[in-house]
Design a protein around this motif. Structure first.
Motif, short mmCIF file in Angstrom:
data_model
loop_
_atom_site.label_atom_id
_atom_site.label_comp_id
_atom_site.label_asym_id
_atom_site.label_seq_id
_atom_site.Cartn_x
_atom_site.Cartn_y
_atom_site.Cartn_z
N ARG A 59 0.84 -1.21 0.00
CA ARG A 59 0.00 0.00 0.00
C ARG A 59 0.87 1.25 0.00
O ARG A 59 0.61 2.20 -0.75
N THR A 60 1.91 1.26 0.83
CA THR A 60 2.80 2.42 0.90
C THR A 60 3.50 2.64 -0.44
O THR A 60 3.61 3.77 -0.92
N LYS A 61 3.96 1.55 -1.04
CA LYS A 61 4.66 1.66 -2.32
C LYS A 61 3.76 2.23 -3.41
O LYS A 61 4.18 3.09 -4.20
N ILE A 62 2.52 1.78 -3.45
CA ILE A 62 1.58 2.22 -4.48
C ILE A 62 1.22 3.70 -4.32
O ILE A 62 1.13 4.44 -5.29
N HIS A 63 1.02 4.13 -3.06
CA HIS A 63 0.48 5.47 -2.82
C HIS A 63 1.53 6.50 -2.39
O HIS A 63 1.17 7.66 -2.12
N PHE A 64 2.81 6.09 -2.32
CA PHE A 64 3.81 6.99 -1.74
C PHE A 64 3.92 8.32 -2.50
O PHE A 64 4.02 9.39 -1.88
N SER A 65 3.93 8.26 -3.82
CA SER A 65 4.04 9.50 -4.59
C SER A 65 2.86 10.42 -4.32
O SER A 65 3.01 11.65 -4.27
N ASN A 66 1.68 9.83 -4.11
CA ASN A 66 0.50 10.64 -3.78
C ASN A 66 0.63 11.25 -2.39
O ASN A 66 0.24 12.42 -2.17
N TYR A 67 1.19 10.48 -1.45
CA TYR A 67 1.42 11.03 -0.10
C TYR A 67 2.33 12.25 -0.19
O TYR A 67 2.07 13.29 0.43
N GLN A 68 3.42 12.13 -0.95
CA GLN A 68 4.37 13.23 -1.07
C GLN A 68 3.74 14.45 -1.74
O GLN A 68 4.01 15.59 -1.36
N ALA A 69 2.88 14.18 -2.74
CA ALA A 69 2.23 15.28 -3.45
C ALA A 69 1.29 16.07 -2.53
O ALA A 69 0.97 17.24 -2.81
N ASN A 70 0.87 15.44 -1.45
CA ASN A 70 -0.06 16.09 -0.51
C ASN A 70 0.64 16.61 0.74
O ASN A 70 -0.03 16.90 1.74
N ALA A 71 1.95 16.75 0.68
CA ALA A 71 2.72 17.14 1.86
C ALA A 71 2.27 18.49 2.42
O ALA A 71 2.12 18.65 3.64
N VAL A 72 2.04 19.47 1.54
CA VAL A 72 1.63 20.79 2.00
C VAL A 72 0.29 20.72 2.72
O VAL A 72 0.10 21.30 3.81
N ARG A 73 -0.66 19.99 2.14
CA ARG A 73 -1.99 19.85 2.75
C ARG A 73 -1.90 19.14 4.11
O ARG A 73 -2.53 19.56 5.08
N LEU A 74 -1.09 18.08 4.17
CA LEU A 74 -0.96 17.31 5.42
C LEU A 74 -0.33 18.16 6.52
O LEU A 74 -0.77 18.10 7.68
N LEU A 75 0.69 18.94 6.18
CA LEU A 75 1.31 19.80 7.18
C LEU A 75 0.32 20.87 7.65
O LEU A 75 0.26 21.18 8.84
N ARG A 76 -0.47 21.41 6.73
CA ARG A 76 -1.45 22.44 7.09
C ARG A 76 -2.50 21.87 8.06
O ARG A 76 -2.90 22.53 9.03
N ILE A 77 -2.93 20.64 7.78
CA ILE A 77 -3.91 20.00 8.67
C ILE A 77 -3.33 19.88 10.08
O ILE A 77 -4.00 20.20 11.07
N PHE A 78 -2.06 19.42 10.15
CA PHE A 78 -1.44 19.28 11.47
C PHE A 78 -1.34 20.63 12.16
O PHE A 78 -1.66 20.76 13.36
N GLU A 79 -0.88 21.65 11.45
CA GLU A 79 -0.69 22.97 12.06
C GLU A 79 -2.01 23.56 12.53
O GLU A 79 -2.08 24.18 13.61
N ASP A 80 -3.08 23.36 11.74
CA ASP A 80 -4.39 23.88 12.14
C ASP A 80 -4.89 23.20 13.41
O ASP A 80 -5.40 23.85 14.33
N LYS A 81 -4.73 21.88 13.46
CA LYS A 81 -5.21 21.14 14.62
C LYS A 81 -4.35 21.40 15.85
O LYS A 81 -4.85 21.53 16.98
N SER A 82 -3.04 21.47 15.66
CA SER A 82 -2.14 21.65 16.81
C SER A 82 -2.21 23.06 17.38
O SER A 82 -1.82 23.30 18.52
N ALA A 83 -2.71 24.01 16.57
CA ALA A 83 -2.84 25.39 17.06
C ALA A 83 -3.85 25.49 18.20
O ALA A 83 -3.80 26.43 19.00
#
Length: 283
Positions: A59-83
């Motif tokens: 699963r990780t191998k198949i979706h890894f490039s998609n995970y990386q492409a969403n790095a900005v969104r994932l970081l924003r989600i964390f920052e919004d929640k951790s605020a």
């Protein structure tokens, strides 16, 4: 039911049912593993764990490039929640909702947060979250590394040790069976590059079939995994040394025994061959 009485060799229906359970599971792999043991009590725990490892890795191998492409969104989600929270499970919750490994999510978050860092720097932060200046992020990374049984430095060490443990087990059982053999180190010293775990000094017979070598695999042998080993290792051993045995210690999908790619003389087992089925040449 004791572990020794539980199934390790699975038919198509059993294997497919386990895969469906894994693919439909929503949550951490560590929780999936525990629930699988409850859902499939007749199947050996190590067999279930090995299948889960393979599927999570795929699963990780198949979706890894998609995970990386969403790095900005994932970081924003964390920052919004951790605020608005000091919760150390924020990244865990994100990983579950995104169906990601928590450790993989941490790496992506850290790489996006610290873009000027080298990979080795990120790896150091993963190993030592106390070095992360953001206390909320540090706490979440620490929680992820403790909650992920599929990825991370501790998991890598455990898997390497597991493989070595079963190689030692193979050598002990072969010695107890009075087999004389060369191991990988012996063969490499004589110039061989691709070598089985054991090369018998004298061939023996297993159920009337000649055996020249034995290979140890501390995992479950599904068709894709077995084909990969055929192309990268097992076929070379057969071509160079003749017929031999591969042991998948955590079992296998019964269909791999019948694959035409096996060629003649490859014996597939889920344990060391029983002494009653072995015959040795008189010396």
């Amino acid at each position: 039911m004791t572990d020794t009485a539980k199934k390790t060799i699975l038919n198509h229906e059993q294997y497919s049912t386990i895969l469906d359970f894994i693919h439909n599971y929503r949550g951490l792999a560590i929780d999936c593993e525990l629930e699988m043991e409850q859902r499939f009590p007749e199947i050996h725990r190590q067999t279930l764990k090995s299948i889960l490892v393979t599927e999570m890795g795929l699963r990780t191998k198949i979706h890894f490039s998609n995970y990386q492409a969403n790095a900005v969104r994932l970081l924003r989600i964390f920052e919004d929640k951790s605020a608005h929270s000091f919760n150390n499970n924020i990244l865990i919750d994100i990983a579950c909702s995104e169906r990601m490994s928590p450790v993989i999510l941490c790496r992506i978050i850290l790489q996006e947060r610290y873009k000027d860092f080298q990979k080795s720097d990120i790896a150091e932060l993963m190993k030592k979250p106390n070095l992360i200046e953001d206390e909320k992020l540090a706490g979440n990374v620490r929680q992820c590394t403790l909650s992920d049984n599929q990825e991370g430095p501790v998991v890598d060490i455990r898997r390497r040790c597991l493989g070595e443990e079963y190689e030692v087990k193979l050598k002990k059982m072969a010695t107890d069976a009075k087999m004389a053999f060369f191991d990988e180190n012996d063969l490499r010293r004589t110039g061989f590059d691709k070598t089985p775990d054991l090369k018998l000094v004298l061939p023996c017979l297993y159920k009337g079939c000649v055996v020249n070598w034995i290979e140890s695999k501390a995992l479950f042998g599904d068709a894709k995994t077995h084909r990969r080993y055929l192309y990268s290792q097992l076929s070379s051993y057969s071509n160079r040394f003749g017929p031999g045995i591969v042991i998948y210690w955590f079992g296998y999908h019964e269909e791999i025994v019948h694959l035409k790619e096996n060629g003649p003389g490859l014996i597939i087992l889920a344990d060391f061959p029983s002494l009653e089925h072995l015959e040795f040449l008189n010396t």
